[in-house]
Design an enzyme around this catalytic site. Structure first.
Site, mmCIF file in Angstrom:
data_model
loop_
_atom_site.group_PDB
_atom_site.id
_atom_site.type_symbol
_atom_site.label_atom_id
_atom_site.label_comp_id
_atom_site.label_asym_id
_atom_site.label_seq_id
_atom_site.Cartn_x
_atom_site.Cartn_y
_atom_site.Cartn_z
ATOM 1 N N HIS A 153 -21.357 -8.593 10.048
ATOM 2 C CA HIS A 153 -21.565 -7.789 9.338
ATOM 3 C C HIS A 153 -21.694 -6.808 10.178
ATOM 4 O O HIS A 153 -21.315 -6.443 11.467
ATOM 5 C CB HIS A 153 -23.594 -8.504 8.945
ATOM 6 C CG HIS A 153 -23.943 -8.363 10.371
ATOM 7 N ND1 HIS A 153 -24.624 -8.035 11.538
ATOM 8 C CD2 HIS A 153 -25.109 -10.024 10.696
ATOM 9 C CE1 HIS A 153 -25.601 -8.166 12.270
ATOM 10 N NE2 HIS A 153 -25.416 -9.436 12.162
ATOM 11 N N CYS A 161 -24.166 -13.482 15.927
ATOM 12 C CA CYS A 161 -23.392 -12.911 15.198
ATOM 13 C C CYS A 161 -22.113 -12.259 15.246
ATOM 14 O O CYS A 161 -22.599 -11.495 16.328
ATOM 15 C CB CYS A 161 -24.264 -12.186 13.405
ATOM 16 S SG CYS A 161 -25.060 -12.801 12.498
#
Length: 477
Positions: A153, A161
């Site tokens: 992202h 992430c």
């Protein structure tokens, strides 16, 4: 069929909206039909690069991630049916350590092979745009590994992430979206601790995650020798690549990550090419170790890494666990995108110890459940095992490999030691910016490393476009 921009945006948004029920990285309630972020076009400069490389805008893509180098590569299929490197993006932030994700909350960014379908694309992400990596896959689940909502992202903020800048993820998202419009049902995500080179294997030869990394290297080699997406299956708690039924067998292969592997083979041309690459890598690895290549430093107390491009733009910034290794850094005068003021770079540690080669890995008790990694005595894993035994390593082999024909896969069960414990670093909640622009222009990160020209394999399938919208997105029905 010609579509107006509005109609095309509506169709794209409706297709991707199927699984927008994700949590963690996703919370916006904007209308998908008017989501300008998710419908930004691929930048003209990148489209021109595709034309130069004999690629179609809507041809399939493949994504590779490297923690140590902090780079994300987008590969795209050209009109001959093979994949070429289209562009390399520096990763703004990843968290955890080198090694696989084990459990929910360990802050580890996952490593392995994953499949990204249209339903995993999230246009409503709180972190500008995102897509779900698909962790845990069948292999992860077979080992009892847990975790959820592990994303790629924007916003340069990570808690497990891979975080890019908003401008970067907008471009990557657009490339994935166009590949789905071209008929690709899902694109493959390959996440590695580092580039699978003899140099890196020499540096990390005593890391307890080596059995797992050898499995990933096998998949990496399959991709690099044929430049096509490797077919991935799971059995006996291990990865299997490009498996096909035995000659004369009409029954399709049935794989179960926790069950015994079915009888299978690998096409001779692929198996031979992978074997030749492995032998070459093994020779280089032996030379590097004999010359005294130092073991990678144990840098405890550091949470993840950041590409040097971003670290150099932040006061007291640090790359953390990221290191280009060969000294190559993408040449950019400006950071590729907006670095939020809330970014939390990896903190350097005072405990930078170079572990002696003879005591780098202490004897590790066998885990409760055995984990299997593909290996054989004459591959890079066998060489590393031999070197570790000579240096007093605690890594052991639970069974020996048996010889097989050139086109037959051989495997050996190995006990995968538990990964190095992560340092517990409390991290405050990351505040969001009060105001954020809805759209951010694309940035130029075109100084990607150019791969050598791949040889087209006999029988390589050309890109086939679909003219039916329903068939394009049947993957997530």
């Amino acid at each position: 069929m010609t579509r107006t921009p509005l109609l095309r945006a509506l169709l794209a948004s409706a297709a991707i909206a199927t699984s927008v029920v994700l949590a963690g990285c996703n919370s916006d309630q904007m209308s998908l039909a008017t989501n300008a972020k998710a419908n930004q076009p691929v930048p003209p400069k990148l489209v021109a690069a595709m034309q130069d490389k004999n690629m179609d805008l809507q041809s399939p893509i493949l994504v590779r991630l490297f923690k140590q180098e902090a780079e994300l590569e987008v590969w795209k299929q050209d009109r001959t049916g093979v994949f070429q490197l289209l562009k390399t993006y520096p990763i703004c932030r990843w968290s955890g350590d080198l090694g696989p994700k084990i459990r929910e909350g360990d802050r580890q960014a996952p490593e392995g092979f994953y499949s990204i379908s249209p339903g995993q694309m999230n246009p409503q992400s709180s972190y500008y745009l995102s897509f779900n990596t698909g962790y845990p896959n069948a292999f992860d689940k077979s080992l009892g590994r847990t975790g959820s909502q592990l994303m790629v992202h924007g916003d340069c903020s990570s808690r497990g992430c891979y975080a890019m800048t908003d401008e970067q993820i907008a471009e990557i998202y657009a490339l994935g979206r166009e590949s789905f419009f071209g008929g690709q049902r899902a694109f493959q995500l390959q996440a590695y601790p580092f580039k699978m080179t003899p140099v890196n294997f020499a540096k990390h030869r005593n890391n307890p995650n080596m059995p797992f990394w050898k499995m990933l290297k096998e998949g990496n080699d399959h991709f690099e020798v044929k430049r096509q997406e490797p077919k991935v299956d799971f059995c006996e708690h291990k990865y299997v690549f490009d498996a096909t039924p035995l000659p004369g067998t009409n029954r399709p292969l049935q794989f179960n990550a926790s069950a015994k592997c079915p009888a299978y083979t690998v096409p001779a041309d692929i198996a031979d090419a992978v074997r030749q690459k492995e032998q070459k890598d093994q020779t280089q690895l032996a030379e590097l170790i004999s010359k005294g290549t130092p073991v990678a430093r144990m840098r405890t107390g550091i949470d993840g890494g950041m590409n040097q491009i971003f670290a150099s733009k932040i006061p007291e910034g640090s790359t953390g666990l990221s290191d280009a290794g060969d000294g190559s850094v993408l040449a950019m005068e400006r950071a590729p995108g907006t670095i939020p003021p809330t970014v939390n770079p990896p903190r350097p540690s005072d405990n930078l110890l170079r572990v002696p080669e003879t005591t780098a890995v202490a004897a590790t008790p066998a885990p409760a459940s055995p984990r299997v990694a593909s290996a054989s005595k004459d591959d890079i894993g066998g060489l590393l095992s031999g070197m570790n035994q000579k240096s007093g390593s605690g890594e052991t082999t639970s069974s020996t490999a048996t010889p097989s024909s050139p086109s037959q896969v051989t495997s050996a069960r190995r006990s995968e030691p538990a990964p190095r414990p992560q340092a517990a670093l409390p991290k405050p909640a990351e505040p969001r910016q009060a105001t954020k622009p809805q759209l951010k222009p694309s940035v130029d990160t075109s100084a990607a490393l150019k791969p050598s020209a791949p040889a087209t394999l006999s029988g390589a399938a050309p890109v086939v476009s679909s003219n039916n919208f329903d068939s394009r997105f049947s993957a997530f029905r």
